[in-house]
Each structure stands twice: as structure tokens, then as C-alpha cells.
Motif scaffolding. Structure first.
Motif, short mmCIF file in Angstrom:
data_model
loop_
_atom_site.label_atom_id
_atom_site.label_comp_id
_atom_site.label_asym_id
_atom_site.label_seq_id
_atom_site.Cartn_x
_atom_site.Cartn_y
_atom_site.Cartn_z
N LEU A 39 18.24 -4.28 8.74
CA LEU A 39 19.62 -3.48 8.93
C LEU A 39 19.61 -4.20 10.82
N ILE A 40 18.50 -3.07 11.19
CA ILE A 40 18.77 -3.73 12.50
C ILE A 40 18.68 -5.27 12.92
N CYS A 51 0.96 -1.42 -0.16
CA CYS A 51 0.26 0.10 -0.37
C CYS A 51 1.22 1.30 0.15
N ALA A 52 2.22 1.36 0.63
CA ALA A 52 2.60 2.57 1.00
C ALA A 52 3.46 3.17 -0.53
N PRO A 53 4.23 4.38 -0.65
CA PRO A 53 5.04 4.72 -1.43
C PRO A 53 6.50 3.45 -2.10
N ALA A 54 6.72 3.18 -3.51
CA ALA A 54 7.91 2.85 -2.77
C ALA A 54 8.22 3.02 -1.93
N GLY A 55 9.60 4.22 -2.39
CA GLY A 55 10.57 4.75 -1.51
C GLY A 55 9.83 4.26 0.12
N VAL A 56 9.08 4.40 0.77
CA VAL A 56 8.92 4.00 1.69
C VAL A 56 8.79 3.35 2.59
N ALA A 57 8.02 2.03 1.01
CA ALA A 57 8.31 0.63 1.22
C ALA A 57 10.30 -0.47 1.69
N ALA A 58 10.44 0.40 0.17
CA ALA A 58 11.81 -0.38 0.61
C ALA A 58 12.48 0.25 1.33
N ARG A 59 12.88 1.62 2.06
CA ARG A 59 13.17 2.56 3.38
C ARG A 59 12.87 1.41 4.08
N GLU A 60 11.41 0.71 4.22
CA GLU A 60 11.28 0.14 6.37
C GLU A 60 11.87 -1.21 6.12
N LEU A 61 11.58 -1.84 5.00
CA LEU A 61 12.31 -2.95 4.74
C LEU A 61 13.89 -2.98 4.64
N ALA A 62 14.05 -2.56 3.77
CA ALA A 62 15.84 -2.59 4.33
C ALA A 62 15.62 -1.81 5.98
N ARG A 63 15.25 -1.29 6.89
CA ARG A 63 15.74 -0.60 7.69
C ARG A 63 15.51 -1.57 8.97
N PHE A 64 14.66 -2.41 8.54
CA PHE A 64 14.04 -3.91 8.93
C PHE A 64 15.26 -4.56 8.80
#
Length: 326
Positions: free
Chosen positions: A261-262, A246-259
């Protein structure tokens, strides 16, 4: 008298505009209270209980209840989302209510929700005020955080404003609007199925409101045990799947990458003696499992994203700017 009661029940069934769907799993100890509350509603309705293959005597409670709810018994536990999705295919009323089996709505609950939808054809979903035993508010709707989490509102929005979404523990939705945006995401099992659905309704240009007078007592987490490993696994996985859908592609990619990375940094932090939260969602095995499940579902999720975008009336960027972080 029995014949008159039967005739009255048949008339009520024919005039009902709402099917109330109660999804239960091992609900023997509390589903009866939910059904009692539905029997006390002052608006005709149909009650459909989806029994997720309970093995604790729930079936006997349902069979003995004087409200005589219709029961759809599933062969295995499909979770809250799967149970709702299974029920939706059988609903033939224009409205469908979502209701947890550990919730007990006040007598005017359904009338208040139906009246809210009648007042504005643009409103596709109406949420309730979910209350704890002490009367405090558990949820007055759902907001969208700046990092894409769904969070319960502790009080209703101002009368001239709306929540981003509704809490699926007790809400009323238009069946045609729900089906038009793809229904309930059955494979979420439980958690975030309501926020994902609200997001798709927003993308379709539909409105969502909280009805202050639709009050529901709620024994939060009677079946799902918030804070457990299972809870965190579903919560983390479904948030990421929702963003990818559902989210903008950049938001979805950022949050998946953040998860990711953590997750990758956790062993190093522990090796260096740096603090790591004690919550289950910071366990390496859980996070790796979440990433594995998200990646395995990626082709189907991308296909769902395309379908959602194809039917959207509002851009993902517009919805994100309007609601994220509020």
C-alpha cells in the motif's frame, strides 16, 4: 621448532569444539585483523574462512596469514547468508561461531560464549557485545519490533532476561540445533539471516542469550555499505520473507499489504506535493523490485513456512506475543 608448532596445531585442531566461520568478500583491508584476533583466542578452535569470490587480493592475505585458516573459496558471491550456509555443510564440530570479517573479538570472546552454552543445554545460541571504535555498544542482541523488524539492542537485557535474537556479526550456535531448524537461509544473501534463524530457534523452544563478557570490536558495514540501495533492497525483502516464513499468518499478511500500500501511494503523494522520506527504501523502483522478488519466491517461502511449522514446539502466536514490541 617448526615441527613442534605443527604438532601443537594438530592437537589444538583435534580438541577444538568450535569452528569459527568468517565470511569475507573483498576483505583485503580488514580480514587480517579479524584473523589476528582469532589467533589470540585463549580457547582452541578451528577457523574456516569463506571467500565469496573476492577479486581484490583477499586470497593472498588469507594464504599469507600465520594462523593458516582453512579457506573455502566460492565460485561466486553468495553473500553472508550464502557463505554461512555453504560452511555449515562442512562443519564437524558441535559448535559453530558466526563472525564478520570486519570484527575483532577480544581474547576471551570464544571462551565466554562456549561457557555460556555449557552452563545451560537449553541455550542454542549465545550472542556477543559488539562495540564501535569509541567503545559504545552497536549491538547487545536483537529485539523484535511491533511491526516485525529486527532491531539492535543498545544494551544487554537484564541478567534475568534474554534478547529475542542474536546479532550474526559475532555469535555462537549449537550445530545440531541450527541444522534441526533448517540452517541458515542462504537465499537471503545478507541481512535478517540472523533474526530469521533466531525466530526459528524460538519456535523450536530453544533459548538465546547475550554474553556481556564476549566483547567484539566491529567496523560495522565495511563491505555492505548500510544505507545504500543494495542494503535497503536486501533489508526490506528479507524482512518480508522472514515474516512470511516465521510470523503468525495475520501479521505476515498485514505487513506485506502495508508495504504494498505504501508503495502504491508513493506516486500520488509526490504528485500532490506531499513529503516523502528521502531514504532509498522509499524509491518506487526499489519497492517494486522488492515486491517482485517476494512474490516470485512465494511458493518456496510457503513451503518453508510449512516445514518450519511442522518442526515447531511453540506456536507462532506464542512467540509473537512474547517478543514483539519489547
Amino acid at each position: 621448532m617448526a615441527e613442534q608448532a605443527e604438532q601443537a596445531a594438530q592437537v589444538e585442531h583435534r580438541t577444538a569444539r568450535t569452528t569459527v566461520v568468517v565470511v569475507t568478500w573483498r576483505g583485503r583491508e580488514h580480514v587480517g585483523e579479524c584473523l589476528d584476533a582469532l589467533a589470540a583466542q585463549d580457547r582452541p578452535h578451528r577457523t574456516l574462512v569463506v571467500d565469496n569470490a573476492s577479486d581484490d587480493g583477499t586470497a593472498a592475505v588469507l594464504a599469507a596469514h600465520p594462523g593458516r585458516p582453512h579457506v573455502l573459496r566460492l565460485g561466486r558471491n553468495l553473500g553472508y547468508a550464502g557463505g554461512l550456509a555453504a560452511a555449515l555443510s562442512t562443519v564437524d564440530t558441535p559448535l559453530v561461531a558466526w563472525l564478520n570479517d570486519d570484527a575483532a573479538p577480544e581474547p576471551g570472546w570464544l571462551a565466554a560464549l562456549e561457557d555460556a552454552l555449557d552452563a545451560d543445554p537449553g541455550v542454542a545460541a549465545a550472542g556477543s557485545l559488539l562495540l564501535s571504535a569509541d567503545g559504545s555498544v552497536q549491538s547487545a542482541g536483537v529485539r523484535l519490533t511491533a511491526d516485525g523488524h529486527g532491531a539492535d539492542l543498545p544494551e544487554p537485557p537484564p541478567s534475568d532476561d534474554e534478547p529475542f535474537g542474536f546479532c550474526g556479526g559475532a555469535a555462537l550456535t549449537r550445530v545440531d540445533a541450527l541444522r534441526a531448524v533448517g540452517g541458515v537461509p542462504a537465499d537471503f544473501f545478507c541481512y535478517y539471516e540472523d533474526t530469521d534463524t533466531a525466530w526459528r530457534l524460538r519456535l523450536a523452544g530453544r533459548r538465546i542469550v547475550t554474553v556481556r563478557t564476549a566483547r567484539v570490536g566491529h567496523r560495522h558495514g565495511a563491505s555492505s555499505q548500510p544505507g545504500s540501495v543494495r542494503f535497503h533492497r536486501w533489508n526490506e525483502r528479507n524482512r518480508l520473507l522472514m515474516l512470511l516464513r516465521c510470523a503468525p499468518a495475520g501479521v505476515a499478511a498485514r505487513e506485506l499489504a502495508r508495504f504494498a500500500l505504501i508503495t502504491a501511494l508513493l506516486p500520488a503523494r509526490r504528485a500532490l506535493g506531499r513529503p516523502v522520506p528521502d531514504a532509498a527504501n522509499f524509491r518506487l523502483s526499489l519497492r517494486l523490485g522488492v515486491l517482485g522478488q517476494v512474490l516470485s519466491r512465494l511458493p518456496a517461502t510457503v513451503a518453508a513456512r510449512r516445514e518450519i511449522g511442522r518442526h515447531a514446539a511453540v506456536s507462532r502466536a506464542t512467540v509473537w506475543r512474547r517478543w514483539a514490541g519489547r
